[in-house]
Write an enzyme that holds these catalytic residues in place. Structure first.
Site, PDB file in Angstrom:
ATOM      1  CG  ASP A 143      18.972  24.524  13.260  1.00 43.92           C
ATOM      2  OD1 ASP A 143      19.786  24.266  12.588  1.00 43.92           O
ATOM      3  OD2 ASP A 143      18.831  23.960  14.400  1.00 43.92           O
ATOM      4  CB  SER A 144      17.736  20.864  11.391  1.00 43.81           C
ATOM      5  OG  SER A 144      18.652  20.895  12.265  1.00 43.81           O
ATOM      6  CE1 TYR A 172      15.366  19.387   8.238  1.00 43.60           C
ATOM      7  CE2 TYR A 172      16.732  21.395   7.472  1.00 43.60           C
ATOM      8  CZ  TYR A 172      15.348  20.648   7.811  1.00 43.60           C
ATOM      9  OH  TYR A 172      14.407  21.477   7.955  1.00 43.60           O
ATOM     10  N   GLY A 173      21.328  16.201   9.281  1.00 42.15           N
ATOM     11  CA  GLY A 173      22.626  16.129   9.170  1.00 42.15           C
ATOM     12  C   GLY A 173      23.255  14.676   8.481  1.00 42.15           C
ATOM     13  CB  CYS A 192      20.521  24.391   9.613  1.00 39.16           C
ATOM     14  SG  CYS A 192      20.717  22.609   9.310  1.00 39.16           S
ATOM     15  CG  ASN A 193      27.085  24.809  10.254  1.00 31.43           C
ATOM     16  OD1 ASN A 193      28.031  25.363   9.722  1.00 31.43           O
ATOM     17  ND2 ASN A 193      26.225  24.921  11.063  1.00 31.43           N
ATOM     18  CB  THR A 194      23.108  20.125   7.380  1.00 24.97           C
ATOM     19  OG1 THR A 194      23.732  19.641   8.409  1.00 24.97           O
ATOM     20  CG2 THR A 194      23.007  18.822   6.182  1.00 24.97           C
ATOM     21  CD  GLU A 253      19.453  18.106  19.788  1.00 29.87           C
ATOM     22  OE1 GLU A 253      18.471  17.326  19.929  1.00 29.87           O
ATOM     23  OE2 GLU A 253      19.549  18.748  18.924  1.00 29.87           O
ATOM     24  CB  CYS A 282      27.548  21.160  13.656  1.00 26.28           C
ATOM     25  SG  CYS A 282      26.268  20.521  14.322  1.00 26.28           S
ATOM     26  CG  HIS A 304      23.622  20.768  18.390  1.00 29.59           C
ATOM     27  ND1 HIS A 304      23.106  21.116  17.005  1.00 29.59           N
ATOM     28  CD2 HIS A 304      22.791  20.167  19.210  1.00 29.59           C
ATOM     29  CE1 HIS A 304      21.903  20.628  17.165  1.00 29.59           C
ATOM     30  NE2 HIS A 304      21.542  20.193  18.378  1.00 29.59           N
TER      31      HIS A 304
HETATM   32  N1  DGL Z   1      21.678  21.923  12.482  1.00 25.61           N
HETATM   33  C1  DGL Z   1      22.346  21.031  12.043  1.00 25.61           C
HETATM   34  C2  DGL Z   1      23.890  21.607  11.470  1.00 25.61           C
HETATM   35  O1  DGL Z   1      24.072  22.658  11.811  1.00 25.61           O
HETATM   36  C3  DGL Z   1      22.806  19.967  12.978  1.00 25.61           C
HETATM   37  C4  DGL Z   1      21.550  18.978  13.486  1.00 25.61           C
HETATM   38  C5  DGL Z   1      21.072  18.271  12.525  1.00 25.61           C
HETATM   39  O2  DGL Z   1      21.770  17.253  11.938  1.00 25.61           O
HETATM   40  O3  DGL Z   1      19.872  18.522  11.899  1.00 25.61           O
HETATM   41  O4  DGL Z   1      24.203  20.820  10.465  1.00 25.61           O
END
Ligand code: DGL
Length: 260
Positions: free
Chosen positions: A7-8, A39-40, A70-72, A151, A183, A185
């Site tokens: 993940d990011s 990363y978003g 990580c979704n992004t 966070e 996402c 979170h």
């Molecule tokens: N992990 C990122 C996602 O699921 C969210 C946090 C980020 O922007 O890195 O897209």
């Protein structure tokens, strides 16, 4: 059997926790790229490069399967990671979430996707949903303020309510058929979000969706020692509070690692 999850940063710990619940016997290695989070809001090429570096590190550690939590990173990088890691299996959170939404959504009504700016611009959920539901309206919304609220340990309260209403108020008519938490979170906010959404609306937690996919792939992985190792590209102490909020099992034994 060892599954590598990246993940990011710390949000992917929601995915780690969901996988651990369903596959108690499997070894899990988590890599959070905290030195380069978030990363978003970054561009496609940068996210893809970061994703490839994270995946390669997990492969170098001997993982048998790579999970893009990580979704992004999944939205922009799943194909590139898949070809770089071949023949190892690679599973991205986006496709798992979209599949689960497609089966939960009834016959009509739009599907809502809440995600980072990057995930929304990539249109990855849209493409994945269109594979199963080609004619369905998909309404996406980037919700960048939700990540820092989680966070900072504010998973409820007036500030959060105001932010949720700001993002969602114009998405609730016509009545949606399902809402995807796109996402890492957002699963932390699931119960709170549900109170501000139409009753009974299916809320798709993509961390649960990917854990279900893996459980179906590895039905024997319920037995075994089930070691968990957490690694971060920045000093884990710097993310202690956020880790504690998202993954109460905590920081013990977390390492800082350098990607090649
Ligand atoms: N992990 C990122 C996602 O699921 C969210 C946090 C980020 O922007 O890195 O897209």
């Amino acid at each position: 059997m060892r599954i590598g999850i990246f993940d990011s940063g710390v949000g992917g710990l929601t995915v780690l926790a969901a996988i651990r619940r369903r596959l108690p016997g499997v070894d899990l290695l988590y890599l959070g790229d905290t030195a380069r989070v978030p990363y978003g809001g970054r561009g496609a090429r940068t996210v893809k490069r970061y994703a490839l570096e994270c995946a390669q590190w997990l492969v170098d550690q001997g993982c048998d399967h790579v999970v893009i939590a990580c979704n992004t990173a999944s939205a922009y990088g799943v194909e590139a990671v898949r070809s770089a890691c071949s023949p190892l299996p690679v599973t991205g959170v986006v496709f798992a979430g979209a599949e689960s939404a497609a089966s939960a959504a009834g016959a009509e009504g739009p599907i809502l996707v809440l995600a980072t700016r990057g995930t929304v611009s990539s249109q990855a959920y849209l493409r994945a949903l269109n594979e199963t539901l080609p004619a369905r309206q998909i309404r996406q919304r980037a919700c960048p303020l939700l990540v820092p609220l989680v966070e900072e340990g504010w998973p409820s309260g007036d500030v959060l309510d105001g932010v949720i209403d700001h993002y969602l108020s114009d998405l609730l008519r016509p009545t949606p058929a399902a809402l995807i938490l796109g996402c890492t979170h957002y699963p932390v906010l699931k119960e709170h979000l549900a109170k501000r959404l139409p009753e009974g609306l299916p809320i798709i937690d993509s961390s649960e969706a990917i854990a279900e996919t893996l459980e179906a792939m590895y039905p024997d992985a319920r037995v075994g020692a089930g070691h968990t190792r957490l690694c971060f590209t920045d000093d884990p102490e710097a993310s202690r509070a956020a880790i504690q909020t998202i993954y109460p099992a905590g920081l013990s034994g977390a390492d800082q690692v350098k990607l090649a």
